[in-house]
Scaffold this active site. Structure first.
Site, PDB file in Angstrom:
ATOM      1  N   CYS A   1      42.452 -33.236   4.963  1.00 56.25           N
ATOM      2  CA  CYS A   1      42.621 -34.581   4.396  1.00 56.25           C
ATOM      3  C   CYS A   1      43.352 -34.595   3.062  1.00 56.25           C
ATOM      4  O   CYS A   1      43.630 -35.672   2.514  1.00 56.25           O
ATOM      5  CB  CYS A   1      41.264 -35.265   4.251  1.00 56.25           C
ATOM      6  SG  CYS A   1      40.203 -34.521   2.983  1.00 56.25           S
TER       7      CYS A   1
ATOM      8  N   ARG B   1      28.756  19.289  12.603  1.00 55.89           N
ATOM      9  CA  ARG B   1      29.224  20.053  13.754  1.00 55.89           C
ATOM     10  C   ARG B   1      30.340  21.027  13.370  1.00 55.89           C
ATOM     11  O   ARG B   1      30.371  22.165  13.831  1.00 55.89           O
ATOM     12  CB  ARG B   1      29.716  19.083  14.837  1.00 55.89           C
ATOM     13  CG  ARG B   1      30.229  19.772  16.081  1.00 55.89           C
ATOM     14  CD  ARG B   1      30.797  18.766  17.074  1.00 55.89           C
ATOM     15  NE  ARG B   1      31.366  19.488  18.193  1.00 55.89           N
ATOM     16  CZ  ARG B   1      32.570  20.068  18.187  1.00 55.89           C
ATOM     17  NH1 ARG B   1      33.320  19.991  17.116  1.00 55.89           N
ATOM     18  NH2 ARG B   1      33.009  20.716  19.239  1.00 55.89           N
TER      19      ARG B   1
ATOM     20  N   LYS C   1      26.217   7.586  24.596  1.00 60.50           N
ATOM     21  CA  LYS C   1      27.075   8.422  23.744  1.00 60.50           C
ATOM     22  C   LYS C   1      27.231   7.701  22.406  1.00 60.50           C
ATOM     23  O   LYS C   1      27.970   6.731  22.288  1.00 60.50           O
ATOM     24  CB  LYS C   1      28.431   8.651  24.401  1.00 60.50           C
ATOM     25  CG  LYS C   1      29.311   9.639  23.631  1.00 60.50           C
ATOM     26  CD  LYS C   1      30.605   9.912  24.370  1.00 60.50           C
ATOM     27  CE  LYS C   1      31.444  10.941  23.631  1.00 60.50           C
ATOM     28  NZ  LYS C   1      31.812  10.507  22.270  1.00 60.50           N
TER      29      LYS C   1
ATOM     30  N   ASP D   1       0.831  -1.212   0.000  1.00 61.15           N
ATOM     31  CA  ASP D   1       0.000   0.000   0.000  1.00 61.15           C
ATOM     32  C   ASP D   1       0.863   1.258   0.000  1.00 61.15           C
ATOM     33  O   ASP D   1       0.530   2.253  -0.648  1.00 61.15           O
ATOM     34  CB  ASP D   1      -0.932   0.002   1.221  1.00 61.15           C
ATOM     35  CG  ASP D   1      -2.056  -1.009   1.076  1.00 61.15           C
ATOM     36  OD1 ASP D   1      -2.291  -1.449  -0.061  1.00 61.15           O
ATOM     37  OD2 ASP D   1      -2.684  -1.360   2.089  1.00 61.15           O
TER      38      ASP D   1
END
Length: 667
Positions: free
Chosen positions: A410, A143, A121, A34
């Site tokens: 083996c 920042r 944090k 939908d």
């Protein structure tokens, strides 16, 4: 035209609501089908009209490549946090805060008692979002130096949990958060990436600093928000009030937020988060502890770099760098030959690491791993860490890693099947047969008590046991000649082998070692097909109709039962007296039907297995971990982190007594 624009507005509002329900509330309100239908209708209308609202969900796909990043000056400074790496440093900080509050009170300030808020944090990339008075996401920035960052609005718009328009807003504000990459998104990206990511943090940081926004969208980032750095109008009185504001605006907020009033409280939270950090789906590198009262914060103020009212407790690193000394190839139960990295020992999260996982040759090539080079290793909740990448400046004089040309156990020929190498010697390759026998005898399989890998190795080497059916041909006179086997131990093992003949059908199916079929899948397919013959003759369509059985598992089951060796082994086991019994579980009508239930702690009247069986008989889905999708947690004595998490998520917690009362009301 007007009608089409109105429909565009309506669809945008509906689709943004669906996204909020799915990505923020973790509570889908519509099927994918939908959603896709309405999304496709919106795209078509936008194409026809040329009208794209600035908060349309179609903007999240990132069909643009930018020329560069513009600078953005934050309205409120984004501060760094002072770090503490011991509880003593936290105590010193706490004592300074107590002294400050007492001094301020002596000067007439009416400050409340100290109350701290502990939050995780996050280890990602800090972002600053600006919403205007109309609630529109105006700017998103990194920042940077705390005062000036880079405009990454187009990149941030690809994060589906971030609202492009708030339902209601009156004041311009900036909100700080962390863009992160989940482990799930990281693994999905790396499975098809030409250059795999080295860690989650780089995955997030690299995505937001990528000028090709479509590449950002591919990383499927998430975000959590935790601070309002600037706000016009009403100002908050407490940090808790600020967090409520962020949540009310529809921004994603982490469920973990704890009030601490003492050092003991803080220590408990540090211990708790350190305990669960490797269970999380994303990276954290510590705990942030901040004073709740805003007035106290204002008076305490800032140093040149940090606010005095908050501190970050840093955990030991999850990642480290060390030299790859060698690669060891080992054979598994299925014959798959897998590489293990041998490392120069390195300390990581309190553990000395000497080995690490390398999945296959494709993994080795994609990560550029070479013997003698330095590699990044990452420790999550696994016992053995994983190599994430290579330091390119250490590749000089390193050696290429080559795949095995023969079985390391083996010496037989090996074949490449998909991404993995396999030993074709299924008849006498020791690791394959030993691990097959150990798996068959394990507790969740045939539950042969006292059977160890050491015993399996002796049976292979001394008694030539090459098949699980050979276990039922063992004789006492053979066993007593084995190392550390006397009469009693031999008798106990023979009795355990004999006792395993009467077994549950799902245990037998699991014991056979069908690829990708665990205990739960074995139970699910047994409940559908009810017999070995029913399962052997199952079609692909019938198998995929079973809950949690997908195309790969269905194909694995079909291929498994095509093997003549498998059929002959099953026939021999049955002829030797193995009698798998199908116990049809009668689901009674119950309040727990179709509910997800977790049991934790020590229960008085049920063992772990008994409570699981009881819940399954009630139609419940029994889970081993708590999430937002958990309906009930049954808590016994000494319930630990699962109970804590349930309380944090608001999951209904019931005692054993309440559980039985709920059953009693239904009978």
């Amino acid at each position: 035209m007007v009608d089409k624009i109105e429909r565009i507005k309506e669809l945008v509002e509906i689709l943004n609501k669906y996204s909020y329900d799915y990505y923020v509330l973790d509570n889908p309100s519509v099927s994918d089908k939908d959603y896709d239908k309405k999304y496709d209708e919106l795209k078509l209308l936008e194409k026809e009209t040329g009208v794209v609202l600035p908060y349309s969900p179609t903007l999240r796909i990132g069909d643009i490549v930018l020329d560069g990043f513009n600078k953005y000056t934050h309205k409120g400074k984004l501060w760094s946090l002072d770090k503490a790496q011991s509880l003593d440093e936290i105590k010193d900080w706490h004592n300074r805060n107590i002294k400050f509050v007492n001094d301020m009170r002596a000067q007439g300030e009416d400050l409340p008692d100290l109350k701290y808020i502990a939050t995780k944090k996050f280890d990602g990339l800090t972002v600053n979002l600006t919403y205007n008075e109309e609630g529109m996401l105006e700017v998103s920035a990194t920042r940077g130096n705390g005062e000036i960052g880079e405009n990454v609005t187009a990149q941030v718009k690809t994060i589906k949990s971030i609202p492009l328009k708030l339902q209601e807003n009156h004041d311009l504000f900036e909100v700080h958060g962390e863009a992160i990459m989940t482990q799930e998104a990281f693994e999905k990206y790396n499975s098809s990436a030409d250059s795999p990511l080295k860690n989650l943090r780089n995955g997030a940081a690299g995505a937001l600093r990528n000028l090709n926004v479509k590449e950002t969208a591919r990383r499927d980032l998430s975000a959590f928000f935790y601070d309002v750095g600037y706000k016009e109008g009403y100002q908050f009185k407490t940090y808790l009030e600020m967090m409520d504001f962020i949540k009310e605006k529809g921004l994603p907020v982490d469920d973990y937020l704890k009030v601490c009033v003492s050092i003991e409280d803080i220590k408990n939270e540090i211990d708790y988060i350190e305990k669960i950090r490797f269970d999380l789906n994303y990276d954290i590198d510590g705990l942030v502890i901040a004073i709740d009262d805003i007035r106290t914060r204002e008076l305490l103020g800032y140093t040149v770099k940090f606010p005095k009212w908050a501190i970050a407790y840093k955990f030991e690193a999850q990642e480290a760098t060390t030299k790859l000394v060698d690669v060891e190839w080992n054979v598994g139960r299925s014959g798959r030959i897998g590489p293990t990295a041998i490392l120069e020992p390195v300390e990581l999260a309190g553990v000395t690491v000497k080995r690490a996982t390398l999945n296959n040759m494709d993994d080795i090539k994609r990560k550029g791993v070479r013997i003698g080079a330095d590699v990044f290793i990452r420790r999550s909740n696994d016992v053995i860490p994983e190599i994430m990448g290579t330091l390119e400046n250490t590749l000089e004089n390193s050696e290429e890693i080559f795949p095995p040309t023969e079985c390391p156990a083996c010496g037989s020929h090996v074949v490449l099947n998909g991404a993995h190498y396999f030993c074709e010697n299924t008849l006498s390759c020791k690791p394959q047969l030993v691990k097959t026998i150990v798996h068959y005898a394990s507790r969740d399989a045939m539950n042969i008590a006292g059977f160890s890998e050491k015993t399996a190795e002796q049976l292979f080497e001394k008694l030539n046991i090459k098949s699980i059916s050979d276990l039922y041909k063992l004789k006492k006179e053979d066993l007593i000649n084995l190392e550390k086997f006397g009469d009693k131990k031999a008798e106990n093992l023979l009795n355990a082998v004999e006792g395993s003949k009467e077994c549950k059908l799902y245990s037998f199916i699991y014991a056979l070692g069908i690829p990708n079929v665990g205990v739960k899948t074995a139970k699910d397919i047994v409940n559908k097909f009810k017999s070995i013959d029913g399962l052997k003759n199952a079609t692909f369509e019938e198998l995929v109709s079973v809950q949690d059985v997908g195309d790969i598992v269905a194909q694995d089951i079909i291929e498994f039962f095509k093997e003549e060796k498998v059929i002959s082994t099953i026939d021999e086991l049955l002829s030797l007296g193995v009698n798998p019994i199908f116990d049809e579980v009668k689901i009674v009508e119950s309040i727990f039907k179709d509910k997800t239930v977790v049991a934790t702690g020590t229960l008085q009247n049920y063992s772990r297995t008994e409570i699981k069986t009881k819940l399954e008989s009630l139609g419940a889905k029994v889970s081993g971990s708590v999430s937002k999708k958990t309906d009930y947690v049954i808590a016994g004595e000494s319930a630990g982190s699962k109970l804590t998490k349930a309380e944090e998520l608001g999951v209904e917690v019931i005692s054993e007594e309440e559980f039985e009362k709920m059953l009693g009301r239904e009978s």
